[in-house]
Every structure is written in C-alpha cells, then in structure tokens.
Enzyme design. Structure first.
Site, PDB file in Angstrom:
ATOM      1  N   HIS A 273      -2.171  -9.645  13.605  1.00 17.98           N
ATOM      2  CA  HIS A 273      -2.663  -8.457  14.304  1.00 17.98           C
ATOM      3  C   HIS A 273      -3.981  -8.778  14.994  1.00 17.98           C
ATOM      4  CE1 HIS A 273      -3.692  -4.355  15.209  1.00 17.98           C
ATOM      5  NE2 HIS A 273      -2.586  -3.922  14.651  1.00 17.98           N
TER       6      HIS A 273
ATOM      7  N   ARG B 171       0.858  -1.188   0.000  1.00 22.06           N
ATOM      8  CA  ARG B 171       0.000   0.000   0.000  1.00 22.06           C
ATOM      9  C   ARG B 171       0.890   1.232   0.000  1.00 22.06           C
ATOM     10  NH1 ARG B 171      -2.308  -0.009   6.301  1.00 22.06           N
ATOM     11  NH2 ARG B 171      -0.268  -0.352   7.236  1.00 22.06           N
TER      12      ARG B 171
ATOM     13  N   GLU C 206      -2.662   7.463   7.343  1.00 18.11           N
ATOM     14  CA  GLU C 206      -1.281   7.579   7.827  1.00 18.11           C
ATOM     15  C   GLU C 206      -0.308   8.071   6.761  1.00 18.11           C
ATOM     16  OE1 GLU C 206      -0.074   3.946   9.762  1.00 18.11           O
ATOM     17  OE2 GLU C 206      -1.131   4.507  11.585  1.00 18.11           O
TER      18      GLU C 206
ATOM     19  N   GLU D 154      -7.063   4.591  15.783  1.00 20.33           N
ATOM     20  CA  GLU D 154      -6.738   3.166  15.863  1.00 20.33           C
ATOM     21  C   GLU D 154      -6.075   2.908  17.216  1.00 20.33           C
ATOM     22  OE1 GLU D 154      -4.368   1.925  12.518  1.00 20.33           O
ATOM     23  OE2 GLU D 154      -5.711   2.853  11.061  1.00 20.33           O
TER      24      GLU D 154
HETATM   25  C1  GAL Z   1      -1.708   1.269  11.065  1.00 15.76           C
HETATM   26  C2  GAL Z   1      -2.554   1.320   9.806  1.00 15.76           C
HETATM   27  C3  GAL Z   1      -3.585   0.220   9.766  1.00 15.76           C
HETATM   28  C4  GAL Z   1      -2.960  -1.086  10.160  1.00 15.76           C
HETATM   29  C5  GAL Z   1      -2.359  -0.945  11.519  1.00 15.76           C
HETATM   30  C6  GAL Z   1      -1.757  -2.195  12.081  1.00 15.76           C
HETATM   31  O1  GAL Z   1      -0.477   1.826  10.825  1.00 15.76           O
HETATM   32  O2  GAL Z   1      -3.194   2.564   9.715  1.00 15.76           O
HETATM   33  O3  GAL Z   1      -4.113   0.146   8.471  1.00 15.76           O
HETATM   34  O4  GAL Z   1      -1.994  -1.444   9.223  1.00 15.76           O
HETATM   35  O5  GAL Z   1      -1.352   0.009  11.476  1.00 15.76           O
HETATM   36  O6  GAL Z   1      -1.232  -1.969  13.365  1.00 15.76           O
END
Ligand code: GAL
Length: 640
Positions: free
Chosen positions: A363, A102, A141, A312
């Site tokens: 994750h 990505r 991000e 997040e």
């Molecule tokens: C963030 C991102 C998410 C996912 C996450 C995993 O950096 O915005 O899409 O990849 O990390 O921790």
C-alpha cells in the site's frame, strides 16, 4: 483542508519531529492517529502505557498539527481475545474467527460492549483534553472484512429480544413473517432460529429482520462510543470513517450520532471491486471511473447532514483489490480536488509512509520514506490551496437521489433475478445525472425534499409513511424506478399489489415481473428509447404512457409530476429517461463525454478529465486553476 493518517507507533520516536515538520511544509493541517494502537496503549489488562502517545501528540501539536484520535476498538489485543474468546464473531457454520487480523469482534457480545466502554472511557479521559486534539474517529470502518454479521449464541439472544420488542407475541411474529408457509411457525420467541444454515432458503422476512437487528446493533454501538467520548472530551467533534459502496448497515442511522460523516476514498480499489464488467474495469483501471469517488462524496455529505471529510484518500496503489494498478500521473491530485469540489472539509491521505512490514506492504503512502509520487501530488494541492484561499460553501443541489439501505437488503434477500443489484442500479442513475452535468445530493427516505427540482428514486421497495409523506409533499419531478412500493415492511407483496402505497402517486399497478437473463432484452420506444435489461414489469395504468415495450405494454408511465420506469434500463434508455425528466424539471443540462465531469461549489465550477481526449471549458470562464483546455488527468476551476 489536507490531512494524513499517521502511525507514530510504527516509527522510531526520533523520526516524529521531522515527520511532523514535513507534514506542515506540505500544507497538511490534520493528522489522524491511534485507531489500531490498543496493544501499545494497554499491553496487558489494566497496565496502561500512555506515555508514548502523549509524547507523539505533543510533538504533532507543537508542529501546528490538529489531531484526530481514533478509538482503538477495531483491533482488540491478544490478551483480551484469550481472556474472552466469546468476543470473536462466528460464521454461519458456527466457527469462530481467530486472532491475527483486525475487526475480530462481535457487535452483539456483552463482554465486548463492556470492554469497549472501558477502553474508550479510559482513553477519552486521558487524551480528551489534549490541546492539539480537535476531534475523534469512532472505531474504524464498521463492517469492513464482512463483519456486520455474526451467527452465535449472543446474536441469537439479541435477535430474539429485538423481535420480542417489535412483535410482542409469537403469533404476531408468525403472522408478520407468514410463518404458516412450510410450517415455520414458532410458539415462543425462544424457538426462533437464526436465519442461516437452512436446507432451503430461510424466510426473507426473517433475514430482513435479522439484518435490521444487526444494523441497529452497530448504530447502538457507535452511539455508545460517542456518548462516552462526548462526556470526557468536551468541545471536540466525532466522526466515523465509513467505506465506499457499503450497504451492510444503515449509515443514515449511524450518522445521526456523529457531528459529521467521513469516508475512505479508494477510487482504484473500488473501480476494481465495484464495476460490473471486465471492459469497464480495464477502461478505468488507472484513473477510476469518474463517478465512483464522487458518488461516495455525495452520499456521505448527505449522511453527514451537509458536512463530510475524506478520512483516507488513496495516495498511490492499494494492496487489497484483486489487481492493484498504479494511478496515472495526476490522479492523486485530481481525486483530492474532486473531493473538495463535492464539499469535503478535509481530505486526509492514507497513509504518511508506506509500511514495509505486515499486511499492507504494497500500500503506497505519501512517503517511501522520501516523498512518493502521491506525496508530490499532495504537495501540489497544498500549494494550490494556499494560492486559491478559502473555497466557497457548497450549496444544495437541484437533484436528489433517495437512498435507502433497507432497499439494498430487501433486494438481496429476495432478488428474483440474480443481477438486480441495488448499489449498481443507484450508481447508474447517478452516473446518468452526472453525464448531464448535474450536481446531486443523496437524501434518506422520509427526509424533506424542499428545494429539489428533480427527485430520483432508483428503487424503494418499502415505502414508509414518512417516505410517502415526503414524496407527496414535494413539488419536484419524481422518477421512480422498478420495484418501488413492491414490498410491505415485512417483505411481503402489498395487498393492492405493487406499487403499494405509491398507487395514487403513480397510478401504476404491477401484475407480473420478469427477470431477464444476460443476453435478453425488451426494446422500449416512444418519448424515450432504449432497452429493458435484467428486469421488466407488467403494468396496469390509466395514466399517460410515454414509452412502451415491443408488445405495446407500458414502460414509462407519467402521472402529474411523477414518472414510473417499469424496468432496469440499459445505458441508452436510462440516458433518455434522464434527459426527459431533466427537461420536465426545467433544469439546464450539458452533454459530457464519458471521461469528463463537472461539479459546482458555491460560485466555482470544477472540471475533471478522467483520462481521455481534451475538453474545452466555456469561452467566458474565468479560470481560478488549470487551463481552458482540460487535458487527460487534469483539473480546472473557473468562476461562472
Ligand atoms: C481502509 C482501512 C485502513 C487501511 C486501508 C488500506 O479500509 O481503514 O486501515 O487498511 O483501508 O487501503
């Protein structure tokens, strides 16, 4: 105040209603969706398929969830990359990045900006008035995976245009950069190269300007998205999910286009990747260091002009750090409360359900498919929030840290000592203030400093007129760290020597600097004690000297309400300087152990135990949550 990141495109449509219902049951009110869904929204050029997302939004909305929609630009689809390979970023060796992850786009690509306008406008027009839609997230991000820079023809062209606007003539550019040194002079802007792949280091002034240019490109790109969304989705707010400890671009500037800031809080991932020593990484592996998440909450609250979300929130182990431990029981709940204590309006977990496929299989999510440990802890917070009710508004802190992205860049392009790391330096000052039980705000250089009793400037090499004016106008005790005022706007040494524009405020003139390799130190004694490590300066001054190096040279200098610390302090010296400054500022302080932190929000005091011996809250505290003895991984809230 809780939310979750959800990917309807990852799950059978038949699951959506139940997922939505269970979210509500857990106390979740917000759901962020859509930010990587381009290939499903536009499977090939112009062939839009919005039906599935319409249905998903209806299902979520009918369950009572409020929707945050991401623009899908962080993941351009294959057909687009095949049509326009020039969208991909290019590394310093001139190699183009491929498809299959990505963020494979370059902010300076004209075609890409056009494609962004097209997809964002189409999506904003179609979904922008959905009744469950409350807000937008631009992209995802910025800068993640090292994507601030790209080193191709379009970057070069954009950079030259940026320089032309800045310097007007090649002579002025040569003068500003000091290009006479090593015959680096150019006759025209179209002779300026990218500052990469040189045999010896490129000119730091060129590198700094290239960084500024790239940062401006990101701010402009974000503004472009915001303007399109605002035009087609009235009454909805816009945010962006920034990353923790990210210094690749000026987040103050990006933040200006947003209604508020949000950030992605991964306390364990960041403990593993940010903390500098093995000892610290092990100590905080399963709880995180008590200042890592808070630092980013406070910084992004500043960037959001007093408002922020955690978009997040880590719900269990992550997949992306070198090692990825499981959080200790209670930590997901604790991190959530910590974010709320710092004023987060919403804490949104990443993600609803663990994905059994693709890059992030390891994750955690709130579901496994059934509730995970993090899911149970999030549910607990949901219940507690229901009992406690509305939290008081967070007020202004009494301590401010001036945080400057250019400082991070200057100290990278001209480090002079390889461990002079700006983010770590600021983190240490923040930690020292929090160990004394203080609440901290972050402010941009040049922002008004009214209402603060203590202003910390861990390092501010470039002092703009606005920054100087704000510092001169402020009535707080100010503590400047080393290298403040040490560079002009063009990364040169000021004519009056460092501290340059701060000479009058500080009465400090730096004649020499020494970087100290690991193992070397210089003891400091006087009103403050400890050691200089990593960096030490040689000072001329007529002001009061509060601490001296072994040689008798000034180490801590006081003129009026301003203090100047002429070194990188070790933990002991920093604690000692901080206590001295806090007393001068007339603030009350505590002496918290390494694993306990306090944060106030309105009349509530929140207390967190990040893994260590019990800590007793004050005898007269009226508890709102938790117990008066705060055990490891526990939280308490009381009213003063
Ligand atoms: C963030 C991102 C998410 C996912 C996450 C995993 O950096 O915005 O899409 O990849 O990390 O921790």
């Amino acid at each position: 105040m809780l939310g979750v990141c959800y990917y309807p495109e990852h799950w059978p449509e038949a699951w959506w209603p139940d997922d939505a219902r269970r979210m509500r049951e857990m106390g979740i009110s917000f759901v962020r969706i859509g930010e990587f869904a381009w290939s499903r929204l536009e499977p090939s050029r112009g062939a839009f398929d919005f039906g599935w997302l319409d249905r998903a939004m209806d299902v979520l909305g009918e369950a009572g969830l409020k929707i945050v929609l991401g623009t899908p630009t962080a993941a351009p689809p294959k057909w687009l990359m095949d049509e326009h390979p020039e969208i991909a970023p290019i590394d310093e060796q001139g190699r183009s990045y491929g498809f299959g992850g990505r963020r494979h786009y370059n902010f300076s690509s004209d075609v890409w900006r056009g494609e962004t306008r097209r997809i964002v406008e189409t999506i904003a027009r179609h979904f922008g008035q959905h009744r469950a839609l409350v807000g937008w997230q631009t992209d995802n991000e910025y800068g993640c995976h090292g994507t601030v820079f790209s080193w191709g023809p379009e970057d070069l062209k954009g950079f030259r245009d940026w320089l032309r606007r800045r310097y007007q003539t090649a002579d002025q550019l040569n003068e500003a950069w000091g290009n006479v040194f090593w015959s680096m002079e150019v006759r025209r802007f179209d002779e300026v190269p990218l500052p990469a792949m040189t045999v010896a280091d490129p000119n730091p002034a060129a590198r700094l300007d290239f960084w500024r240019f790239k940062s401006d490109e990101i701010a402009a790109y974000n503004l472009m998205q915001c303007e399109i969304v605002r035009a087609h989705s009235p009454g909805r707010w816009i945010t962006h999910n920034f990353m923790g400890f990210s210094n690749g671009f000026d987040s103050w500037k990006v933040g200006n286009a947003l209604d508020f800031a949000s950030h992605d809080s991964y306390p364990l991932g960041l403990a593993e990747s940010f903390l500098p020593t093995e000892e610290e990484r092990c100590r905080w592996a399963e709880t995180s260091h008590p200042d890592i998440a808070p630092f980013n909450h406070d910084l992004y609250r500043g960037i959001g002009r007093g408002r922020f979300w955690v978009m997040e929130q880590q719900p269990g182990p992550v997949n992306w750090a070198p090692w990825n431990p499981v959080p200790k029981p209670g930590m997901v709940r604790l991190w959530t409360w910590e974010a709320l204590a710092h004023g987060a309006e919403v804490v949104s977990y990443f993600r609803w359900r663990q994905a059994p496929f693709a890059q992030e299989q390891f994750h955690a999510g709130l579901n496994l498919p059934g509730l995970s440990i993090g899911g149970h802890e999030a549910t607990a917070v949901g219940r507690e929030l229901e009992t406690i009710g509305r939290l008081p508004e967070p007020g202004q802190a009494r301590v401010a840290i001036v945080y400057d992205y250019e400082a991070a860049w200057v100290l990278r392009v001209l480090p002079q000592g390889q461990d002079f790391r700006f983010p770590e330096l600021v983190f240490r000052w923040y930690e020292a203030a929090r160990r004394l039980g203080l609440d901290v705000d972050f402010v941009a250089p040049g922002a008004a400093l009214d209402g603060y009793a203590l202003v910390l400037v861990p390092s501010l090499p470039i002092i703009t007129q606005a920054a100087l004016a704000a510092l001169e106008a402020c009535e707080a005790v100010i503590v400047f760290g080393s290298r403040s005022g040490s560079k002009t706007w063009n990364c040169a040494i000021p004519a009056n020597l460092p501290t340059g524009p701060l000479a009058e405020l500080t009465d400090v003139r730096i004649t020499q600097v020494a970087s100290l390799r690991p193992g070397l130190h210089d003891a400091v004694d006087g009103n403050v004690t400890g050691n200089a490590v990593r960096w030490r300066e040689y000072v001329e001054t007529d002001a009061d000297v509060l601490g001296r190096f072994e040689s008798g040279d000034p180490a801590l200098i006081a003129k009026g309400r301003s203090l100047y610390l002429a070194c990188w302090p070790d933990e002991k010296l920093l604690a000692s300087v901080m206590k001295y400054a806090v007393e001068e500022a007339g603030l009350e302080m505590l002496d918290l152990p390494e694993h306990v932190r306090i944060r106030r929000r309105g009349g509530y005091t929140f207390c967190f135990n990040y893994g260590g011996p019990d800590w007793g809250c004050p005898a007269d505290a009226k508890l709102v949550l938790g117990e008066s003895v705060i055990r490891s991984q526990q939280v308490a809230i009381w009213v003063n």
